[in-house]
Design an enzyme around this catalytic site. Structure first.
Site, PDB file in Angstrom:
ATOM      1  N   CYS A 190      58.922  33.404  42.660  1.00  0.00           N
ATOM      2  CA  CYS A 190      58.256  32.325  41.920  1.00  0.00           C
ATOM      3  C   CYS A 190      57.130  31.732  42.780  1.00  0.00           C
ATOM      4  O   CYS A 190      56.048  31.416  42.290  1.00  0.00           O
ATOM      5  CB  CYS A 190      59.247  31.218  41.573  1.00  0.00           C
ATOM      6  SG  CYS A 190      60.737  31.739  40.709  1.00  0.00           S
ATOM      7  N   CYS A 237      59.205  34.736  33.062  1.00  0.00           N
ATOM      8  CA  CYS A 237      58.618  35.025  34.371  1.00  0.00           C
ATOM      9  C   CYS A 237      59.357  36.166  35.056  1.00  0.00           C
ATOM     10  O   CYS A 237      58.745  37.023  35.705  1.00  0.00           O
ATOM     11  CB  CYS A 237      58.640  33.783  35.250  1.00  0.00           C
ATOM     12  SG  CYS A 237      57.352  32.587  34.846  1.00  0.00           S
TER      13      CYS A 237
END
Length: 276
Positions: A190, A237
């Site tokens: 991330c 994601c």
């Protein structure tokens, strides 16, 4: 990459996964990192995501906000909040303080030894009243979240890590490790996109800084053509880096939300929002 290594080291993440920094130290380092990286952005403007650092995109976004696409979701959510369940009770019976409660979530439930998010609390309420559980990515859950978050606008993020419960700290640390762990065929974390490369362009889009990320959900994304939840974004994601997503509202994503929301402490809530 040196910036990434510096941030990882400062946050107390070692190759063995040992935590050295306290949550309070993490918070100061995290927020300081982004304020130093984007010195011309007022602190509270980070709640606007990429539009805090993209003046052209901000102009388009402000035009959209004049007739926000999430208004219907807010209206639907208000109707849900006020409509009695089959047993005659309403959400207010579960949340007696009313709908302006977003600042209370996520929190550590010491009795159950787990992170409780707002969507999870909503479904607990429904289950306790004999109602069908809502799916966690989109639809009705995004509607009622939109109403609650709209009523909660301006509240300050205040996530707490109970000092007397080592399991709470463990959940926080697991969320932190998740945020910085590489995964998927692309071998990205991330942090690679939203810390190291925040402000850079990827596939014609400017990557948003992670500071402020949780304040504006749920969001209407033009890409989706509808509202979506924070965990839908986590799930997406993971797919984008070609990793197998985890269960929405599972322990992994709840711990991630716990860490990431703690990192926004002090910022006002401004959801629901609209994004590309």
């Amino acid at each position: 990459m040196n910036k990434m290594i510096t941030l990882i080291a400062a946050l107390g993440l070692t190759c063995g996964g040992t935590a050295l920094a306290t949550p309070q130290e993490d918070l100061a380092i995290w927020q300081g990192y982004f304020q130093q990286r984007f010195p011309n952005v007022p602190r509270e403007d980070f709640v606007n995501g990429v539009y805090a650092i993209d003046p052209i995109g901000r102009g388009n976004w402000e035009a959209i906000e004049e007739f926000p696409p999430y208004e219907i979701a807010i209206s639907n959510g208000e109707k849900m909040w006020n409509t009695p369940f089959a047993n005659g009770k309403t959400y207010r019976d579960c949340f007696p303080d009313g709908p302006a409660i977003a600042e209370k979530y996520p929190y550590w439930d010491q009795e159950r030894s787990m992170v409780v998010t707002l969507p999870l609390a909503i479904n607990r309420c429904r289950e306790a009243n004999g109602e069908k559980l809502l799916k966690y990515k989109k639809g009705a859950i995004a509607d009622i979240l939109s109403y609650i978050r709209y009523q909660s606008r301006g509240q300050i993020t205040r996530v707490e890590i109970p000092e007397d419960d080592p399991k709470a700290l463990e959940a926080y640390e697991k969320g932190k490790q998740f945020y910085f762990a590489r995964r998927g065929q692309l071998n990205f974390s991330c942090a690679h996109c939203h810390a190291l490369n925040a402000g850079n362009v990827l596939r014609t889009e400017i990557l948003s800084p992670a500071f402020g990320h949780t304040t504006h959900f749920p969001v209407y994304r033009s890409k989706w053509g509808e509202m979506g939840t924070l965990h839908r974004r986590f799930w997406g994601c993971n797919k984008q880096v070609r990793a197998k997503p985890f269960k929405v509202q599972g322990e992994e994503y709840r711990n991630l939300e716990y860490f990431l929301t703690y990192m926004q402490n002090g910022l006002p809530l401004n959801g629901p929002g609209a994004r590309k």
